[in-house]
Write a protein that holds these residues in place. Structure first.
Motif, PDB file in Angstrom:
ATOM      1  N   PHE A 408       0.817  -1.187  -0.119  1.00 19.56           N
ATOM      2  CA  PHE A 408      -0.035   0.028  -0.010  1.00 19.56           C
ATOM      3  C   PHE A 408       0.862   1.395  -0.023  1.00 19.56           C
ATOM      4  CE2 PHE A 408      -2.835  -3.137   1.892  1.00 19.56           C
ATOM      5  CZ  PHE A 408      -4.175  -2.911   1.209  1.00 19.56           C
ATOM      6  N   GLY A 409       2.180   1.062  -0.145  1.00 18.97           N
ATOM      7  CA  GLY A 409       3.120   2.263  -0.047  1.00 18.97           C
ATOM      8  C   GLY A 409       2.822   3.299  -0.968  1.00 18.97           C
ATOM      9  N   HIS A 410       2.460   3.138  -2.159  1.00 20.43           N
ATOM     10  CA  HIS A 410       2.096   4.187  -3.095  1.00 20.43           C
ATOM     11  C   HIS A 410       1.028   5.062  -2.661  1.00 20.43           C
ATOM     12  CE1 HIS A 410       1.067   6.434  -6.716  1.00 20.43           C
ATOM     13  NE2 HIS A 410      -0.142   5.863  -6.807  1.00 20.43           N
ATOM     14  N   TYR A 411      -0.181   4.335  -2.370  1.00 19.13           N
ATOM     15  CA  TYR A 411      -1.467   4.984  -1.783  1.00 19.13           C
ATOM     16  C   TYR A 411      -1.267   5.793  -0.567  1.00 19.13           C
ATOM     17  CZ  TYR A 411      -6.348   5.781  -0.830  1.00 19.13           C
ATOM     18  OH  TYR A 411      -7.565   6.611  -0.490  1.00 19.13           O
ATOM     19  N   GLN A 412      -0.374   5.154   0.338  1.00 20.68           N
ATOM     20  CA  GLN A 412      -0.197   5.869   1.717  1.00 20.68           C
ATOM     21  C   GLN A 412       0.649   7.153   1.499  1.00 20.68           C
ATOM     22  OE1 GLN A 412       0.985   1.806   3.480  1.00 20.68           O
ATOM     23  NE2 GLN A 412       0.453   2.773   5.446  1.00 20.68           N
TER      24      GLN A 412
END
Length: 641
Positions: A408-412
């Motif tokens: 989820f790194g991109h969204y976070q």
């Protein structure tokens, strides 16, 4: 909170209320995770695959929490579905006495003042508007909420609606003679009093902006905020944390000022002349650009002498109109309102031309009849994370597409949610039995001139095998039109009797209805059909995607964000462009399997999925379908009954 295991069990209240209900472990786990986040006022980012039943997974703990809940969705269609169908079903099953309200933007409600003005002035674009006016008048008298979606006889995109609804610009507020009867104010009163309020992302951010400006908030204070279709939030937030000014707003100001002048200042002849001059200046600004549509950075527009000259003309005529309106403002509420709007628009124009704000990218968008000047923040993470730091409440972000290979790194990073808890649930569908991912062989480079011809050539035998029943989703309008023309020729040449539909030949709702009824149609579409489209059953058994949906690198906002990330020594492609493309691709792929009994083929034509080093990250993020490069496997799949 009551026992969720019992509620979701095979003989619990849900099973008794919903026909065909069955326990899905993913749905129950998700409900427990959301209940825990609500109880502890935590931030949770959760992806749940298609078929999990995420709506009930968040609604049940939300309705049982006892606190005030805001549910924000991606579209007004989903809003209506939640308010009219899903929430009443859950409330009835649980037998909880919660009150529910729906709140939309003010342009969705009939305005008594503007309705009366439209009737008196009679200025319309076409005969259809004249026909619709009495229907809207009758509806305003009998409707309890004034929501235009309740008047099916007048299309939502009818040209009359801007004349009979208000905007933030032209609302008279407390000065309005119809203030007590206002549908917008009544909707807000209901929202303030309700336990659960259903909004959409645009309205949510409009409210955030109003609070940041110290104005009264639209939405009530809440214990829990749930964002469904949360993958749409970055774009919605960028829009609202930025600023924009269009020639349409300037023309509307000129039109309204003229109307007020003719009603309340007939003796002041300078005003009509000034509105005509401003209208001409706004139209001249649009006419600087010959193309119908397009985006460009501010610097490219400013390189055109005609643009700078036309912009100076708008500045001058707007300032002149504001000065004249100020001198007449006390003669009527309408003239006072136009003066205030003129000041606001002049301020926006100054802000757009001020290049000292380095955290914004300034750009121009050309539409067929308008020009828009935009200032968009390079990053919304810091702005949005401040919203979370306010009062203690639970924040739930959920969608079927937020992660890349469960990361989820991109969204976070985009949303400033680096400290949030994350959860991931696979779809309960048996993709290995229900679907095939087909990547045709010998496809050319996607940037080659004859690429769309190759897509259609590869797609034809698959369309034959599926008996039509297909979506062809393109990444550009140009490719969509070309593919449609090529398919039309091929169907005629080969005698294929599959109805061929094209995005734009009707509203999305109408096209989908036709597609479902026909049962063997082929729909060629672009961006608006990549998500939010639900066709269950055999009518849709093939989804063809022409290219991996990378955003065009010449888009001014994307180009500025890429430059910023690379300037900071990071890799913009891997960190920003690729994850965004994967999430969009997952949305398109998600159109295929919508039910436990659906079967189908997902055909991705772009060879980069297999030839590029990053391709593995892409196909590993898709549902676990069987994979094949052989046409015979696809034909055998469709031959099975």
């Amino acid at each position: 909170m009551p026992d969720l295991d019992l509620i979701f069990s095979d003989d619990g209240p849900l099973a008794k209320a919903a026909e065909g209900y069955r326990l899905r472990p993913q749905q129950l786990e998700m409900a427990h995770a959301i209940a825990g986040a609500i109880e502890k006022h935590e931030v949770l980012v959760a992806e749940a695959g298609t078929g999990t039943g995420k709506t009930f997974a968040y609604l049940i703990p939300a309705l049982l929490s006892g606190g005030k809940v805001i549910v924000s969705t991606g579209t007004k269609t989903l809003q209506d579905q939640l308010f009219n169908r899903d929430i009443p079903a859950v409330r009835a099953a649980l037998q909880v006495p919660v009150t529910v309200a729906m709140l939309k933007g003010r342009a969705n409600y009939v305005c008594h003042y503007h309705l009366e003005r439209a009737r008196n002035e009679g200025r319309f674009f076409n005969r259809e508007d004249v026909k619709y006016l009495p229907l809207i008048e009758r509806y305003a008298k009998i409707s309890s909420d004034g929501d235009k979606s309740g008047l099916g006889a007048v299309p939502e995109d009818a040209g009359i609606w801007p004349f009979v609804t208000s905007s933030r610009d032209n609302c008279l507020g407390q000065e309005c003679a119809y203030h007590k009867d206002c549908f917008v104010l009544e909707a807000r009163r209901r929202a303030q009093a309700a336990d659960v309020v259903v909004v959409n992302h645009h309205l949510f951010f409009a409210d955030v902006m109003l609070r940041d400006e110290g104005l009264a908030e639209l939405l009530p204070a809440s214990n829990t905020v749930i964002f469904d279709e949360a993958h749409q939030l970055p774009e919605a937030a960028s829009l609202f944390f930025g600023d924009s000014l269009s020639t349409s707003q300037i023309l509307e100001l000129a039109r309204d000022s003229l109307g007020e002048a003719l009603t309340s200042a007939k003796d002041f002849t300078a005003l009509p002349d000034a509105t005509a001059a401003l209208e001409k200046a706004a139209r001249d600004l649009r006419l600087v650009f010959s193309q119908d549509t397009g985006r460009m950075p501010m610097q490219r527009a400013q390189a055109l002498p005609a643009f700078n000259e036309a912009l100076a003309g708008v500045n001058k005529q707007l300032a002149e109109l504001v000065k004249l309106l100020e001198s007449q403002a006390e003669r009527s509420e309408g003239l006072g309102n136009c003066w205030q709007r003129g000041q606001e628009l002049a301020g926006k124009l100054r802000h757009w031309q001020d290049e000292s704000g380095l955290d914004f990218v300034r750009w121009v968008e050309v539409f067929s009849h308008a020009l828009q000047l935009n200032a968009t923040p390079l990053s919304i993470a810091e702005i949005f994370s401040k919203q979370l730091a306010g009062q203690a409440r639970a924040w739930i972000f959920t969608s079927a597409t937020l992660a890349v290979k469960r990361d989820f790194g991109h969204y976070q990073g985009q949303m400033g949610l680096l400290e949030a808890a994350t959860r991931y649930w696979e779809s309960p569908f048996d993709y290995e039995k229900q679907a095939i991912l087909y990547a045709p062989q010998a496809m050319p480079d996607p940037n080659s001139g004859d690429y769309t011809e190759s897509v259609v050539e590869a797609a034809l035998p698959v369309i034959r095998a599926s008996g039509g029943r297909a979506f062809l989703l393109c990444t550009s309008l140009r490719a969509m039109r070309l593919a449609h023309g090529l398919l039309k020729e091929a169907f005629a040449k080969e005698g294929l009797d599959f109805p061929l539909l094209l995005q734009g030949e009707g509203s999305r709702t109408e096209l989908l209805e036709r597609f479902r009824k026909l049962g063997n149609a082929v729909l060629v579409a672009s961006q608006s059909f990549w998500e939010g489209v639900d066709v269950r059953g055999s009518a849709l058994s093939l989804v063809i995607i022409d290219k991996l949906p990378f955003s065009p690198p010449d888009d001014p906002v994307l180009a500025a964000r890429i430059e910023k990330i690379n300037r900071e020594g990071r890799n913009a492609f891997m960190e920003y462009q690729l994850p965004h493309a994967v999430i969009t691709l997952k949305q398109g792929a998600g159109r295929l399997i919508r039910d436990e009994t659906d079967r189908g083929v997902l055909m991705i034509c772009d060879p980069r999925m297999l030839t590029k080093s990053y391709g593995k990250r892409i196909w590993q993020s898709l549902p676990p379908m069987k994979r094949s490069r052989e046409l015979k496997d696809v034909e055998a799949f469709f031959a099975q009954k």
